[in-house]
Design a protein around this motif. Structure first.
Motif, mmCIF file in Angstrom:
data_model
loop_
_atom_site.group_PDB
_atom_site.id
_atom_site.type_symbol
_atom_site.label_atom_id
_atom_site.label_comp_id
_atom_site.label_asym_id
_atom_site.label_seq_id
_atom_site.Cartn_x
_atom_site.Cartn_y
_atom_site.Cartn_z
ATOM 1 N N GLN A 1 7.560 20.753 14.034
ATOM 2 C CA GLN A 1 8.000 20.746 12.635
ATOM 3 C C GLN A 1 9.204 19.844 12.402
ATOM 4 N N LYS A 2 9.361 18.850 13.247
ATOM 5 C CA LYS A 2 10.416 17.854 13.060
ATOM 6 C C LYS A 2 9.840 16.635 12.350
ATOM 7 N N GLU A 3 10.597 16.111 11.405
ATOM 8 C CA GLU A 3 10.157 14.954 10.633
ATOM 9 C C GLU A 3 10.298 13.692 11.491
ATOM 10 N N ILE A 4 9.178 12.985 11.694
ATOM 11 C CA ILE A 4 9.229 11.710 12.422
ATOM 12 C C ILE A 4 8.450 10.671 11.624
ATOM 13 N N SER A 5 8.676 9.408 11.919
ATOM 14 C CA SER A 5 7.977 8.350 11.181
ATOM 15 C C SER A 5 6.484 8.444 11.470
ATOM 16 N N PHE A 6 5.683 8.069 10.487
ATOM 17 C CA PHE A 6 4.232 8.164 10.625
ATOM 18 C C PHE A 6 3.734 7.278 11.761
ATOM 19 N N ASP A 7 4.270 6.071 11.859
ATOM 20 C CA ASP A 7 3.867 5.171 12.949
ATOM 21 C C ASP A 7 4.176 5.781 14.311
ATOM 22 N N PHE B 1 4.446 8.942 15.009
ATOM 23 C CA PHE B 1 3.523 10.057 15.196
ATOM 24 C C PHE B 1 2.179 9.555 15.720
ATOM 25 N N LEU B 2 1.667 8.485 15.135
ATOM 26 C CA LEU B 2 0.375 7.959 15.560
ATOM 27 C C LEU B 2 0.433 7.449 17.000
ATOM 28 N N LYS B 3 1.503 6.786 17.347
ATOM 29 C CA LYS B 3 1.657 6.308 18.727
ATOM 30 C C LYS B 3 1.695 7.472 19.708
ATOM 31 N N LYS B 4 2.454 8.490 19.367
ATOM 32 C CA LYS B 4 2.621 9.630 20.272
ATOM 33 C C LYS B 4 1.322 10.425 20.432
ATOM 34 N N THR B 5 0.465 10.383 19.433
ATOM 35 C CA THR B 5 -0.800 11.118 19.512
ATOM 36 C C THR B 5 -1.936 10.260 20.082
ATOM 37 N N LYS B 6 -1.581 9.127 20.688
ATOM 38 C CA LYS B 6 -2.551 8.252 21.360
ATOM 39 C C LYS B 6 -3.591 7.675 20.407
ATOM 40 N N THR B 7 -3.177 7.464 19.167
ATOM 41 C CA THR B 7 -4.043 6.810 18.188
ATOM 42 C C THR B 7 -4.117 5.317 18.500
ATOM 43 N N VAL B 8 -5.307 4.732 18.364
ATOM 44 C CA VAL B 8 -5.438 3.278 18.562
ATOM 45 C C VAL B 8 -5.738 2.558 17.252
ATOM 46 N N ALA B 9 -6.273 3.285 16.258
ATOM 47 C CA ALA B 9 -6.555 2.676 14.951
ATOM 48 C C ALA B 9 -6.464 3.745 13.879
ATOM 49 N N PHE B 10 -5.859 3.378 12.739
ATOM 50 C CA PHE B 10 -5.750 4.331 11.628
ATOM 51 C C PHE B 10 -5.846 3.566 10.321
ATOM 52 N N LEU B 11 -6.806 3.960 9.480
ATOM 53 C CA LEU B 11 -7.011 3.343 8.172
ATOM 54 C C LEU B 11 -6.990 4.405 7.085
ATOM 55 N N ILE B 12 -6.329 4.098 5.983
ATOM 56 C CA ILE B 12 -6.414 4.918 4.779
ATOM 57 C C ILE B 12 -6.885 4.004 3.652
ATOM 58 N N ILE B 13 -8.011 4.379 3.042
ATOM 59 C CA ILE B 13 -8.610 3.555 1.991
ATOM 60 C C ILE B 13 -8.735 4.383 0.725
ATOM 61 N N LYS B 14 -8.158 3.880 -0.350
ATOM 62 C CA LYS B 14 -8.204 4.541 -1.656
ATOM 63 C C LYS B 14 -8.795 3.573 -2.670
ATOM 64 N N ASN B 15 -9.822 4.020 -3.396
ATOM 65 C CA ASN B 15 -10.474 3.172 -4.398
ATOM 66 C C ASN B 15 -10.895 1.824 -3.806
ATOM 67 N N GLY C 1 0.799 -1.205 0.000
ATOM 68 C CA GLY C 1 0.000 0.000 0.000
ATOM 69 C C GLY C 1 0.836 1.261 0.000
ATOM 70 N N LYS C 2 0.270 2.293 -0.569
ATOM 71 C CA LYS C 2 0.918 3.598 -0.528
ATOM 72 C C LYS C 2 0.488 4.286 0.763
ATOM 73 N N PHE C 3 1.444 4.615 1.602
ATOM 74 C CA PHE C 3 1.108 5.264 2.860
ATOM 75 C C PHE C 3 2.216 6.230 3.251
ATOM 76 N N PRO C 4 1.912 7.183 4.111
ATOM 77 C CA PRO C 4 2.927 8.168 4.491
ATOM 78 C C PRO C 4 4.054 7.518 5.286
ATOM 79 N N VAL C 5 5.270 7.820 4.914
ATOM 80 C CA VAL C 5 6.436 7.285 5.620
ATOM 81 C C VAL C 5 6.747 8.142 6.836
ATOM 82 N N SER C 6 6.620 9.444 6.677
ATOM 83 C CA SER C 6 6.933 10.363 7.770
ATOM 84 C C SER C 6 5.955 11.529 7.769
#
Length: 366
Positions: A68-74, A76-90, A57-62
Motif C-alpha cells: 500500500q505504498k505509492e510508487i511510480s507506475f513505471d 511498479f511495472l518493472k518490479k512486477t516483471k512486465t515487458v509490455a503495457f498498453l492502455i488504449i482509449k477511443n 496521453g492520460k496515464f497513471p502516474v503512480s
C-alpha cells in the motif's frame, strides 16, 4: 567411449519425450515460441490498422504496491516483471511502455489468451455454418470419443468449462495432462484417450483439455483448412495486423495447433483482438464475428453449472460488463466496453500483482 553410452540415454530422454522436454526446458517462459514448431500468420503489407497515439496521453502516474505504498507506475511495472503495457482509449494509445530488452516488435506467447481466440474462431465457424450450434455434441465431429463416455458433451460445455472431462491441469508436474499437451508431440492421440469424470452435475472446472477438444472440433469442421489459415482469413488479415505472428503446433508434419495456448504475437496486435470485441465483433464497418456471439461469449451466466466469472473462454473480472483473455505468467487482454478501453499487459511473471483488480481500476480512471 563408455561415457558416450552413459550420456546417450539422457540425450534420448531429453529429445524424445514430454518428461525429458519438461525437465530440459525447466519451466514455461515467454521465450517458448522459439521451442515449438509453428504455422505462420502474415501481416498484409497493403492493409494495416494503426492505433492513433496521443501526444500527451492520460496515464497513471503512480499506483499502490502490495504494501500500500505509492510508487511510480513505471516502477511498479518493472518490479512486477512486465515487458509490455498498453492502455488504449477511443482507439488512441494513451500509454505504451516496454521494459528490459523488449520493445514494440517483441514477440510474446499468449499462453491461455489463445483460448479466447479459439472461441472467436468457433463463433466464426458457426457464422460460416461449418458448425451448426454450440448445442451440438462434440462427437458429431470427434465420433471416436463416443466409446470414452463423451457422447453427451456439447460444444457449449467445452466453451464454459463444464464438460466434466478427466484432465490434470497442474503446470508443475511433468506427468500431468497439461504437461503432456504442452510438450507432447501427438495431441490427436492424447485427445483420443480423453474420458469423462462421470460427474452427476455440470460444474465449472478450468481445464486446458476442454479448449484443445474445441481445437479438434474446429479442425474437423474446417476439413482441409488449418486453424491458422482460418485465423489468417477471419482475423489476421481483416483486422490489419501490424506484424507477422505464429501459432505453435504439436509436431512439424501434419501437426495441430495448440488451441489452449501458444499464439505468438506482439502487444499491439493482441490489442486489436480486444478492440474487435469492444466493438461487438465489428471492425471498421465489417462484421467479423456476429454480435450475438460476442454477447453470448462475455455475458454473466450461472445456469447449467457455468461460473459467473467465466463464459465462452473469456474471464469476467467484475459484474460491470468488462471481460478479458488471460494467460499464464500474467498475459492479459482486458476490455471495458463502457469506458471504450483496451489494456494489454504482457510479462515474464505475474509479479505478485492482483491484475484482476488493477486492470478494471485503471480502466475506471478514463
Amino acid at each position: 567411449m563408455k561415457n558416450i553410452f552413459k550420456i546417450l540415454p539422457i540425450i534420448f530422454l531429453l529429445s524424445s519425450c514430454q518428461i525429458g522436454r519438461f525437465v530440459f526446458y525447466n519451466f514455461a517462459d515467454i521465450r517458448d515460441y522459439k521451442k515449438f514448431p509453428n504455422r505462420k500468420l502474415q501481416a498484409d503489407s497493403t492493409h494495416k490498422y494503426f492505433f492513433a497515439k496521443a501526444e500527451k496521453g492520460k496515464f497513471p502516474v503512480s499506483i499502490k504496491n502490495k504494501e500500500q505504498k505509492e510508487i511510480s507506475f513505471d516502477t511498479f511495472l518493472k518490479k512486477t516483471k512486465t515487458v509490455a503495457f498498453l492502455i488504449i482509449k477511443n482507439d488512441t494509445i494513451q500509454y505504451e511502455k516496454y521494459f528490459g530488452k523488449y520493445n514494440q516488435e517483441s514477440i510474446v506467447p499468449s499462453f491461455s489468451m489463445a483460448k479466447s481466440v479459439t472461441s472467436i474462431l468457433i463463433g466464426c465457424a458457426i457464422d460460416d455454418k461449418l458448425i451448426q450450434s454450440v448445442d451440438e455434441p462434440i462427437t458429431n465431429y470427434i465420433p471416436e470419443l463416443k466409446k470414452n463416455g463423451l457422447e453427451k458433451v456439447t460444444i457449449k460445455q467445452l466453451l464454459q468449462m463444464t464438460a466434466g472431462v478427466k484432465f490434470n491441469e497442474s503446470y508443475y508436474s511433468p506427468f500431468s495432462d497439461a504437461a503432456g499437451f504442452y510438450y507432447g508431440r501427438n495431441l490427436r492421440k492424447k485427445i483420443a484417450k480423453m474420458k469423462t469424470n462421470n460427474q452427476s452435475k455440470a460444474t465449472f472446472k478450468y481445464l486446458s483439455g476442454n479448449t484443445q477438444l474445441l481445437g479438434l472440433v474446429l479442425e474437423r469442421a474446417l476439413k482441409n483448412k488449418t486453424i491458422t489459415a482460418y485465423l489468417q482469413e477471419k482475423i489476421w488479415t481483416p483486422l490489419g495486423m501490424e506484424y507477422d505472428a505464429s501459432w505453435s503446433i504439436d509436431k512439424k508434419n501434419n501437426g495441430i495447433e495448440k488451441t489452449f495456448c501458444c499464439l505468438n504475437a506482439r502487444a499491439r496486435d493482441f490489442a486489436k483482438i480486444g478492440r474487435l470485441y469492444q466493438n461487438k465483433g465489428r471492425w471498421n464497418g465489417q462484421q467479423i464475428v456476429s454480435e450475438k456471439w460476442v454477447q453470448e461469449s462475455t455475458k454473466i451466466d450461472t445456469s447449467n453449472g457455468s461460473a459467473a466469472y467465466y463464459q465462452y473462454q473469456w474471464w469476467l473480472p467484475t459484474r460491470n460488463g468488462d471481460f478479458m483473455a488471460e494467460g499464464f505468467l500474467g498475459q492479459f487482454i482486458y476490455v471495458n466496453p463502457a469506458k471504450n478501453v483496451v489494456i494489454v499487459r504482457l510479462g515474464k511473471r505475474e509479479g505478485d500483482a492482483n491484475w484482476w483488480e488493477i486492470l478494471p481500476s485503471l480502466a475506471n480512471q478514463y
